[in-house]
Design a protein around this motif. Structure first.
Motif, short mmCIF file in Angstrom:
data_model
loop_
_atom_site.label_atom_id
_atom_site.label_comp_id
_atom_site.label_asym_id
_atom_site.label_seq_id
_atom_site.Cartn_x
_atom_site.Cartn_y
_atom_site.Cartn_z
N ALA A 146 0.85 -1.20 0.00
CA ALA A 146 0.00 0.00 0.00
C ALA A 146 0.88 1.24 0.00
O ALA A 146 0.92 2.00 0.98
N PRO A 147 1.61 1.49 -1.10
CA PRO A 147 2.52 2.64 -1.14
C PRO A 147 1.76 3.97 -1.12
O PRO A 147 0.59 4.04 -1.49
N ILE A 148 2.48 5.00 -0.69
CA ILE A 148 1.84 6.30 -0.50
C ILE A 148 2.86 7.41 -0.77
O ILE A 148 4.06 7.23 -0.57
N ILE A 149 2.38 8.52 -1.28
CA ILE A 149 3.19 9.73 -1.45
C ILE A 149 2.56 10.84 -0.63
O ILE A 149 1.36 11.10 -0.76
N TYR A 150 3.38 11.49 0.19
CA TYR A 150 2.90 12.62 0.97
C TYR A 150 3.37 13.93 0.32
O TYR A 150 4.51 14.04 -0.14
N GLY A 151 2.48 14.90 0.31
CA GLY A 151 2.85 16.27 -0.02
C GLY A 151 2.99 17.04 1.28
O GLY A 151 2.08 17.02 2.12
N LEU A 152 4.16 17.66 1.48
CA LEU A 152 4.42 18.39 2.71
C LEU A 152 4.86 19.82 2.38
O LEU A 152 5.29 20.11 1.27
N GLY A 153 4.76 20.69 3.36
CA GLY A 153 5.22 22.06 3.20
C GLY A 153 6.24 22.41 4.26
O GLY A 153 6.13 21.97 5.41
N GLY A 154 7.26 23.17 3.87
CA GLY A 154 8.28 23.58 4.82
C GLY A 154 8.88 24.91 4.44
O GLY A 154 8.73 25.39 3.31
N PHE A 155 9.58 25.53 5.39
CA PHE A 155 10.21 26.83 5.17
C PHE A 155 11.68 26.65 4.85
O PHE A 155 12.43 26.05 5.61
N GLU A 156 12.07 27.16 3.68
CA GLU A 156 13.47 27.11 3.28
C GLU A 156 14.34 27.91 4.24
O GLU A 156 13.92 28.93 4.78
N ARG A 157 15.57 27.40 4.45
CA ARG A 157 16.59 28.02 5.30
C ARG A 157 16.20 28.03 6.77
O ARG A 157 16.92 28.57 7.60
N HIS A 158 15.08 27.43 7.11
CA HIS A 158 14.68 27.29 8.51
C HIS A 158 14.56 25.82 8.89
O HIS A 158 15.07 25.39 9.91
N GLU A 159 13.91 25.04 8.02
CA GLU A 159 13.74 23.62 8.28
C GLU A 159 13.90 22.77 7.03
O GLU A 159 14.01 21.56 7.11
N LEU A 160 13.95 23.41 5.88
CA LEU A 160 14.05 22.72 4.59
C LEU A 160 15.31 23.21 3.89
O LEU A 160 15.42 24.39 3.56
N PHE A 161 16.26 22.28 3.67
CA PHE A 161 17.58 22.67 3.19
C PHE A 161 17.94 21.93 1.91
O PHE A 161 18.00 20.71 1.88
N ASP A 162 18.18 22.72 0.87
CA ASP A 162 18.60 22.20 -0.43
C ASP A 162 20.12 22.12 -0.45
O ASP A 162 20.81 23.09 -0.14
N ASP A 163 20.66 20.94 -0.79
CA ASP A 163 22.10 20.74 -0.78
C ASP A 163 22.83 21.79 -1.62
O ASP A 163 23.90 22.27 -1.23
N GLU A 164 22.25 22.15 -2.76
CA GLU A 164 22.91 23.11 -3.65
C GLU A 164 23.05 24.49 -3.01
O GLU A 164 23.93 25.27 -3.39
N LYS A 165 22.18 24.79 -2.04
CA LYS A 165 22.24 26.09 -1.38
C LYS A 165 23.00 26.04 -0.07
O LYS A 165 23.27 27.07 0.54
N LEU A 166 23.36 24.83 0.36
CA LEU A 166 24.11 24.69 1.61
C LEU A 166 25.62 24.75 1.39
O LEU A 166 26.34 25.36 2.19
N ALA A 167 26.10 24.10 0.34
CA ALA A 167 27.53 23.89 0.19
C ALA A 167 28.07 24.50 -1.10
O ALA A 167 27.33 24.67 -2.08
N PRO A 168 29.37 24.83 -1.12
CA PRO A 168 30.01 25.27 -2.36
C PRO A 168 29.95 24.19 -3.43
O PRO A 168 29.88 22.99 -3.11
N ALA A 169 30.03 24.60 -4.67
CA ALA A 169 29.89 23.67 -5.79
C ALA A 169 30.93 22.55 -5.74
O ALA A 169 30.63 21.40 -6.10
N ARG A 170 32.14 22.83 -5.24
CA ARG A 170 33.21 21.83 -5.26
C ARG A 170 32.87 20.60 -4.42
O ARG A 170 33.34 19.49 -4.72
N ILE A 171 32.08 20.76 -3.38
CA ILE A 171 31.80 19.61 -2.50
C ILE A 171 30.33 19.21 -2.52
O ILE A 171 29.88 18.47 -1.63
N LEU A 172 29.59 19.65 -3.51
CA LEU A 172 28.21 19.20 -3.63
C LEU A 172 28.19 17.68 -3.85
O LEU A 172 28.98 17.16 -4.64
N CYS A 173 27.31 17.00 -3.18
CA CYS A 173 27.26 15.55 -3.23
C CYS A 173 26.39 15.06 -4.38
O CYS A 173 25.37 15.67 -4.71
#
Length: 256
Positions: A146-173
């Protein structure tokens, strides 16, 4: 998902099943306030550290040491010194440490989410198994799942963090980029199930066993030869025989 706050963002999380918390965890008044009904089964979106009763700070010191080693190896490269030195002395560095721990398999204080519903669909339609050595395999969900997909909401830079915006390009995973993954840090302290309060829609995947899904596991989990950070972790696992280091790195999962 639109919001009056430009920092509020809608994201997705796919799971092979819908899990709920124990009813005794909330009073009827709390359920009514949070979900608008007293008889609701509260979704469980606990971070992995809470699910395993792990005290995350116990392992984060060792993890931080590994991150320091990884970054300082790259600081020696021409043209990267100033940017990476500034980064390791910033607040973003610690949050990047939390995020990379989650992305690569360590129990953490957050969840992986994505802004790509196709990624969420892949995770919903597969169950994952990891061997004692960290090798991960994926099996397509059967008709009784019974698989499921949740849609959630969050605030960027407070609780929701995008890797591209956290780290310099050289060490992006590579892995979070492949999964369009973000770190949702909603599992702190005495409120580990905060993410459940951010669900605005749940999509139950009916008839999923007939759907075609062509993407391979290695597309979402790049192999070591294609993932510099993963390769670094596996090399340190082979070299550093301290029990505390081996215990930590044994939790890293990957596709060989």
């Amino acid at each position: 998902m639109k919001s009056g706050d430009p920092n509020f963002r809608g994201v997705w999380r796919g799971q092979s099943s819908h899990y709920t918390t124990e009813k005794k965890g909330r009073t009827k008044d709390e359920l009514l306030r949070l979900y608008g009904a007293e008889d609701v089964d509260e979704p469980s979106l606990l971070p992995s550290a809470a699910r395993t009763d792990l005290y995350f700070p116990d392992s984060f010191g060792v993890w931080s040491a590994l991150l320091d080693l990884y970054v300082h190896e790259r600081i020696r490269e021409p043209g990267t010194q100033r940017e990476l030195l500034n980064f390791v002395n910033s607040y973003r560095y610690r949050m990047w440490g939390f995020a990379t721990a989650q992305h690569y398999g360590l129990p953490s204080v957050g969840l992986d989410v994505t802004d790509d519903i196709d990624v969420a669909l892949f995770f919903a339609l597969h169950t994952f198994k990891t061997s004692a050595k960290g090798v991960t395999t994926a099996t397509r969900a059967t008709s009784i799942a019974a698989p499921i997909i949740y849609g959630l909401g969050g605030f960027e830079r407070h609780e929701l963090f995008d890797d591209e915006k956290l780290a310099p390009a050289r060490i992006l995973c590579t892995r979070p980029a492949a999964q369009s993954a973000m770190f949702f840090s909603t599992g702190w302290g005495y409120a580990p199930n905060n993410a459940a309060q951010r669900i605005y829609v749940a999509l139950k995947l009916v008839g999923h066993e007939t759907w075609k899904f062509d993407s391979q596991l290695s597309h979402y989990f790049p192999k070591p030869q294609d993932d510099e950070f993963l390769r670094f972790l596996l090399e340190r696992k082979s070299e550093l025989k301290l029990p505390v280091m081996q215990d930590l790195l044994s939790k890293i999962y990957y596709v060989p």
